[in-house]
Write a protein that holds these residues in place. Structure first.
Motif, mmCIF file in Angstrom:
data_model
loop_
_atom_site.group_PDB
_atom_site.id
_atom_site.type_symbol
_atom_site.label_atom_id
_atom_site.label_comp_id
_atom_site.label_asym_id
_atom_site.label_seq_id
_atom_site.Cartn_x
_atom_site.Cartn_y
_atom_site.Cartn_z
ATOM 1 N N SER A 433 30.614 5.495 -20.857
ATOM 2 C CA SER A 433 31.525 4.427 -20.249
ATOM 3 C C SER A 433 32.624 4.103 -21.282
ATOM 4 O O SER A 433 32.525 4.355 -22.652
ATOM 5 C CB SER A 433 30.621 3.357 -19.722
ATOM 6 O OG SER A 433 31.506 2.322 -19.197
ATOM 7 N N GLN A 434 33.748 3.864 -20.678
ATOM 8 C CA GLN A 434 34.760 3.218 -21.483
ATOM 9 C C GLN A 434 34.456 1.825 -22.030
ATOM 10 O O GLN A 434 35.075 1.139 -22.378
ATOM 11 C CB GLN A 434 36.109 3.379 -20.864
ATOM 12 C CG GLN A 434 36.236 2.648 -19.685
ATOM 13 C CD GLN A 434 36.124 3.739 -18.589
ATOM 14 O OE1 GLN A 434 35.164 4.248 -18.453
ATOM 15 N NE2 GLN A 434 37.165 3.935 -17.711
ATOM 16 N N PHE A 435 33.236 1.121 -20.883
ATOM 17 C CA PHE A 435 33.181 -0.464 -21.156
ATOM 18 C C PHE A 435 31.781 -0.473 -21.970
ATOM 19 O O PHE A 435 31.283 0.212 -22.336
ATOM 20 C CB PHE A 435 33.137 -0.806 -19.448
ATOM 21 C CG PHE A 435 33.969 -0.674 -18.686
ATOM 22 C CD1 PHE A 435 35.506 -1.470 -19.054
ATOM 23 C CD2 PHE A 435 34.018 0.373 -17.846
ATOM 24 C CE1 PHE A 435 36.324 -1.020 -18.428
ATOM 25 C CE2 PHE A 435 35.333 0.432 -17.057
ATOM 26 C CZ PHE A 435 36.429 -0.157 -17.150
ATOM 27 N N GLY A 436 31.936 -1.800 -22.387
ATOM 28 C CA GLY A 436 30.600 -2.349 -23.481
ATOM 29 C C GLY A 436 29.432 -2.630 -22.912
ATOM 30 O O GLY A 436 28.418 -2.707 -23.419
ATOM 31 N N THR A 437 29.435 -2.708 -21.422
ATOM 32 C CA THR A 437 28.409 -3.338 -20.881
ATOM 33 C C THR A 437 26.881 -2.677 -21.202
ATOM 34 O O THR A 437 25.704 -3.156 -21.296
ATOM 35 C CB THR A 437 28.491 -3.426 -19.340
ATOM 36 O OG1 THR A 437 29.773 -4.020 -18.896
ATOM 37 C CG2 THR A 437 27.403 -3.835 -18.484
ATOM 38 N N PHE A 438 26.930 -1.305 -21.197
ATOM 39 C CA PHE A 438 25.615 -0.670 -21.341
ATOM 40 C C PHE A 438 25.429 -0.116 -22.659
ATOM 41 O O PHE A 438 24.546 0.409 -23.012
ATOM 42 C CB PHE A 438 25.231 0.311 -20.146
ATOM 43 C CG PHE A 438 25.401 0.039 -18.969
ATOM 44 C CD1 PHE A 438 23.969 -0.552 -18.400
ATOM 45 C CD2 PHE A 438 26.396 0.140 -17.872
ATOM 46 C CE1 PHE A 438 24.010 -0.939 -17.066
ATOM 47 C CE2 PHE A 438 26.301 -0.222 -16.569
ATOM 48 C CZ PHE A 438 24.939 -0.899 -16.311
ATOM 49 N N LEU A 439 26.216 -0.645 -23.615
ATOM 50 C CA LEU A 439 25.940 -0.227 -25.079
ATOM 51 C C LEU A 439 24.830 -1.014 -25.553
ATOM 52 O O LEU A 439 24.577 -2.211 -25.095
ATOM 53 C CB LEU A 439 27.368 -0.410 -25.779
ATOM 54 C CG LEU A 439 28.403 0.438 -25.665
ATOM 55 C CD1 LEU A 439 29.498 0.178 -26.870
ATOM 56 C CD2 LEU A 439 28.152 2.014 -25.863
ATOM 57 N N GLY A 440 23.930 -0.453 -26.595
ATOM 58 C CA GLY A 440 23.260 -1.429 -27.129
ATOM 59 C C GLY A 440 21.956 -1.270 -26.431
ATOM 60 O O GLY A 440 21.859 -0.985 -24.996
ATOM 61 N N ASN A 441 20.608 -1.742 -27.099
ATOM 62 C CA ASN A 441 19.378 -1.626 -26.246
ATOM 63 C C ASN A 441 19.171 -3.122 -25.732
ATOM 64 O O ASN A 441 18.227 -3.084 -25.278
ATOM 65 C CB ASN A 441 18.249 -1.324 -27.398
ATOM 66 C CG ASN A 441 18.647 0.371 -27.517
ATOM 67 O OD1 ASN A 441 18.429 0.918 -26.667
ATOM 68 N ND2 ASN A 441 18.628 0.693 -29.026
ATOM 69 N N ASN A 442 19.763 -4.211 -26.224
ATOM 70 C CA ASN A 442 19.340 -5.653 -25.774
ATOM 71 C C ASN A 442 20.788 -6.333 -26.312
ATOM 72 O O ASN A 442 21.420 -5.980 -26.977
ATOM 73 C CB ASN A 442 17.992 -5.932 -26.568
ATOM 74 C CG ASN A 442 17.914 -5.606 -28.178
ATOM 75 O OD1 ASN A 442 18.934 -6.181 -28.831
ATOM 76 N ND2 ASN A 442 16.952 -4.757 -28.440
ATOM 77 N N GLU A 443 20.507 -7.747 -25.985
ATOM 78 C CA GLU A 443 21.727 -8.478 -26.228
ATOM 79 C C GLU A 443 21.528 -8.840 -27.795
ATOM 80 O O GLU A 443 22.839 -9.092 -28.379
ATOM 81 C CB GLU A 443 21.250 -9.929 -25.490
ATOM 82 C CG GLU A 443 22.269 -10.905 -25.478
ATOM 83 C CD GLU A 443 21.843 -12.186 -24.702
ATOM 84 O OE1 GLU A 443 21.510 -12.156 -23.592
ATOM 85 O OE2 GLU A 443 21.703 -13.572 -25.428
ATOM 86 N N PHE A 444 20.880 -8.827 -28.359
ATOM 87 C CA PHE A 444 20.761 -9.010 -29.805
ATOM 88 C C PHE A 444 21.600 -7.878 -30.325
ATOM 89 O O PHE A 444 22.557 -8.242 -31.450
ATOM 90 C CB PHE A 444 19.404 -8.841 -30.361
ATOM 91 C CG PHE A 444 19.303 -9.196 -31.958
ATOM 92 C CD1 PHE A 444 20.131 -9.885 -32.632
ATOM 93 C CD2 PHE A 444 18.126 -8.603 -32.814
ATOM 94 C CE1 PHE A 444 19.844 -10.273 -33.973
ATOM 95 C CE2 PHE A 444 18.123 -8.597 -33.996
ATOM 96 C CZ PHE A 444 19.171 -9.569 -34.791
ATOM 97 N N GLU A 445 21.567 -6.560 -30.212
ATOM 98 C CA GLU A 445 22.524 -5.606 -30.621
ATOM 99 C C GLU A 445 23.723 -5.677 -30.124
ATOM 100 O O GLU A 445 24.483 -5.428 -30.777
ATOM 101 C CB GLU A 445 21.748 -4.302 -30.121
ATOM 102 C CG GLU A 445 20.504 -3.834 -31.109
ATOM 103 C CD GLU A 445 20.032 -2.265 -30.443
ATOM 104 O OE1 GLU A 445 18.907 -2.081 -30.673
ATOM 105 O OE2 GLU A 445 20.976 -1.414 -29.970
#
Lengths: 563, 563
Positions: A433-445
């Motif tokens: 994606s060009q969006f950040g929504t699904f980046l990282g494994n959790n809110e902390f990251e």
């Protein structure tokens, strides 16, 4: 941020792009840090390729004659062939794309470079905050509260900064319970069912271990949920044997002796590599051309994909039944509480709560039960059905959830505000994606990488009216009831719109949908035309009456003003 | 006409009717000569049973306590349970229904007793006469003619009184050719393709026999179809081995030596008992509750139903391709020319000719290629998936054709004027009906029994606007092109709307269709409302202008009159 070292050839002329059900197109291929671009020289030609490297799952090269062909298989199962006239360039492109699509450096990901071409009207990062979502459950705010015990993510790294817990349980106790639950995932509220006043909670497994360790605080929290004399169900998404195996390794399950008001039921659901291999087999079967009917059906069967779908849907229906029909509360967990647990809690909500079947409600569901609940998108969705996986953590857990939603959607085609494409686009963005929504494994990251400041949210994009209308279901007819999907194997079918998009030409089906949308829009136009004509008629009548004109026969002023 | 002897108990009180997805209803069961009727005592209750005995495929009785339960399985796969309070009555009803649903006497069939409650506006028996249909092919009337050589059905008992043959071939020659073709089915025109000026013909196998008999007249007729230097294809719906076996028994195929312009291709298609057993297995699999996904898929596979569908569709596409893409003429036959031959010729037409995808056109297709072409409906459709068959001539050949149509329909949902229910109702009436259309095995039998005078045609019923509108596809968008269905196994799915109507609750899907129809109708209403308001506005304006009233601002008389 040196992509240049990976780009062995930045530009190749006379490349031919072939993709199923599209006319081939020739043009210049350009490789940038994040994209593979094909620009056709014909000005009126719209068939250009603009592909994120991160969306490519595998690159296959085959040299023939002076040049060669690259086969690009994408994570969303799309397929592109590039005929490159010079062998050397072909090899350069292949190795460049391979390296660029496998960059692990988080800071180099495209969402950090993407600048939205649209004005962000409503920041998707702020749309579904825990505080906002908690107001959905305001009827239960007598018994439940928002806790910020995890505000610095130290109690449970995979939980969000705010969680909903029983009001009678204080934060100190939560910290103790977190110590007794795998990776700190203590039981939290997932859903409150207005009709029956029952709740659904989720957690990870308790760390009873081989010696049957107890934790009074955990027992207090879990039991606090039920009133006196009330009974609840613990739905364990593992088989009894698997749960015992986990116990031997330090995990475990709630013994009924210490959780006397709770009845434990095991509903084993496949997870991890098993799901990943199932997807690989499914896509292989879908891609096989010239298969006989026998072979196709037996390959579909042996992929087990539909069996897994059935198991998940069945378990979700059981949970929904406990909550709605029995009025019992439910605690759902498997081992880690980040995968099958979330499939079950989110699908049960979709069954129980009509609000989850709207666009907003579904986005909120994905936010609450997947993103904020700490499903590790980064590792689960790093590869899809074609790549040779490195980490063995890849697993189409979220895709399977979307597939289950689709199954319910096609059984109740009027009860969802969104269409099939809405599910597809969520799948695509979860993988690349060009969006950040699904980046990282959790809110902390996501916090550590300052995604809310540095990237655009997918919801900011999707919720703009001009975009959203593409994803609306023209047949939507809000249905406030609980919907009970059939889980008979005969009722479940393969989501061909997703898995076979590049094997079957689905354009006639798309036309049918477009036709329905067209009728709906025409309807809207006519309504406003009727309203306008009525206004004109009323105005003219007024003038006519004032001027004592005799009204023509058949003209009923009342009707002209009726709604 | 003594039904009384079969009716051991004409009336039973307090019978409870259960049927899937409906509330149970209690009432009085009556047995008449042709119907099983349940009248509920509650006046506002609409759930009454009004079932033709001939629609019942099997009756199963199970006594329990003082009474018993009858399970009625119908030829259209519907299912009824009758709880009868007294065991003796239960047995009486069972044996009465069993006998009444198996009456062989042609003259006792219900269509001879049925009096239509509607006024016949257009007699369906006269709607699709060969003379009318021949005008469809007027472009080819230079080369083809209607022949009445079979007017008394003596040349070929399974052919209609009029057939289309090459103009250069006279009736005497036809009689000779009939002697060389199985059951007299000499080659006749089935379809003329305007675009390529090629034709499709059908016949039965030639009677070359083990000694390779020739028939100069047959060769002349078949070769007369092709111009000089032109080539054609003979599509044999049997495997080469089967064709050789048939030859040994007196049948055969056209040796290329004597039909030099023709190339013979074998596309084996299952028929007869094989299809019948396939249907039994399919319905068994559909009815199995609590099956696992694996078991369901493996049973679906081993029924071979979808494989047969694929084979038929594939062969039809090959024929359509020869006619359209190669511009070659085609002769289709198997052994008898009354089953698989008709599946292929009718499906190819559906692919090639958009007119066959309208309601009228499809009815005409069924008339020409099935009823007049002599498909033996009487023996093929006497039993369905549940009965123990007596004659071994039962075979769901026509059902399979409808299924293939459905497959194309769902791949091209905008290209058909009719909806899925239209196919279902044809299936139902082919197996049991108050109308005479599907009675008898051919036109000759229908003539002998004077069906046109003594019974009502299904088309008379269906083509009334108030009935027809239920069967119209709201998404229809006429598409004059040839449509090419995908025959990849991945593209073919089970027609659950038919086979699983009584296993899966399809009401949400039906609602979706109703929703689309509703929007369409609303659209129509609004259009006429707009037109009416415009007329009113124009009239009022005229008055106002005549009376010198100043028109209100924003009122544009031009717009009010625009279409």
């Amino acid at each position: 941020m040196e992509f240049a070292e990976f780009i062995q050839t930045a530009k190749v002329d006379n490349v031919r792009l072939r993709t199923p059900f599209q006319a081939a197109v020739e043009g210049t291929l350009c490789i940038t840090g994040h994209h593979l671009i094909l620009s056709s020289r014909e000005e009126d030609c719209a068939e250009e390729l603009w592909l994120l490297h991160s969306s490519i799952d595998s690159v296959e090269k085959r040299l023939a004659g002076p040049g060669g062909t690259l086969t690009l298989r994408c994570k969303d199962f799309s397929l592109y062939y590039l005929d490159i006239p010079i062998a050397e360039k072909c090899l350069h492109v292949a190795s460049s794309v391979e390296q660029l699509s496998n960059i692990d450096n988080f800071a180099l990901k495209y969402p950090f470079f993407y600048r939205s071409s649209f004005e962000v009207m409503e920041d998707g990062w702020q749309t579904f905050l825990p505080e906002t979502e908690f107001t959905r459950f305001k009827e239960c705010s007598e018994d439940w509260r928002l806790s910020y015990v995890n505000k610095d993510y130290s109690v449970c790294p995979s939980y969000p900064r705010a969680v909903i817990v029983p009001k009678s349980i204080d934060d100190d106790l939560l910290i103790k319970v977190a110590g007794f639950r795998y990776n700190g995932r203590f039981p939290v509220l997932s859903y409150y069912h207005r009709d029956s006043k029952s709740v659904m909670m989720r957690s990870s497994q308790p760390l009873t271990g081989p010696n049957g360790k107890r934790c009074k605080e955990d027992e207090r929290l879990v039991n606090a949920v039920l009133g006196i004399g009330k009974r609840g169900y613990i739905i364990d998404t593992r088989s009894p044997n698997w749960a015992k195996l986990a116990q031997a390794k330090g995990g475990g399950f709630e013994p009924e002796a210490h959780y006397p008001q709770w009845r434990r039921i095991h509903h084993p659901i496949a997870r991890g590599q098993v799901l990943h291999e199932s997807l690989i087999k499914l896509i292989e079967a879908c891609n096989e051309s010239n298969a006989s009917m026998d072979k196709w059906l037996s390959k579909l069967e042996s992929s087990n994909w539909l069996s897994h779908i059935k198991d998940i849907l069945y378990c979700s229906c059981v949970v929904a039944q406990c909550v709605d029909k029995e009025g019992a509360s439910v605690l759902v967990h498997g081992s880690e509480g980040t995968d099958s647990t979330l499939q079950i809690t989110s699908l049960s909500q979709l069954i129980l709560d009509h609000d989850c079947r709207t666009v907003r409600g579904f986005e909120a569901l994905v936010e609450r039960e997947w993103l904020q609940a700490g499903h590790p998108f980064e590792v689960r969705c790093s590869k899809s059905a074609f790549a040779v996986t490195k980490h063995r953590q890849e697993s189409p857990v979220f895709l399977m959830f979307l597939d289950c939603v689709w199954q319910i959607w096609q059984q109740f085609p009027c009860s969802f505000e969104f269409n099939e494409d809405f599910l597809t686009i969520l799948f695509q963005h979860a993988y690349s994606s060009q969006f950040g929504t699904f980046l990282g494994n959790n809110e902390f990251e996501r916090k550590q990488h300052r995604l809310t400041a540095k990237t655009v949210s997918l919801w900011s994009f999707l919720n703009r009216p001009e975009v959203l209308q593409e994803y609306l279901n023209p047949m939507y007819d809000p249905n406030p009831s609980v919907i009970w999907p059939s889980v008979a194997p005969q009722s479940l079918t393969l989501w061909s719109g997703l898995y076979q998009r590049y094997q079957i030409d689905l354009s006639p089906q798309k036309e049918a949908w477009a036709e329905i949308v067209k009728i709906r829009e025409h309807d809207k136009e006519l309504r406003s035309k009727v309203a306008k004509l009525r206004r004109q008629l009323a105005a003219l009548e007024k003038e006519a009456v004032a001027a004592n004109v005799i009204l023509p026969e058949g003209l009923d002023p009342k009707e002209a003003n009726s709604p």
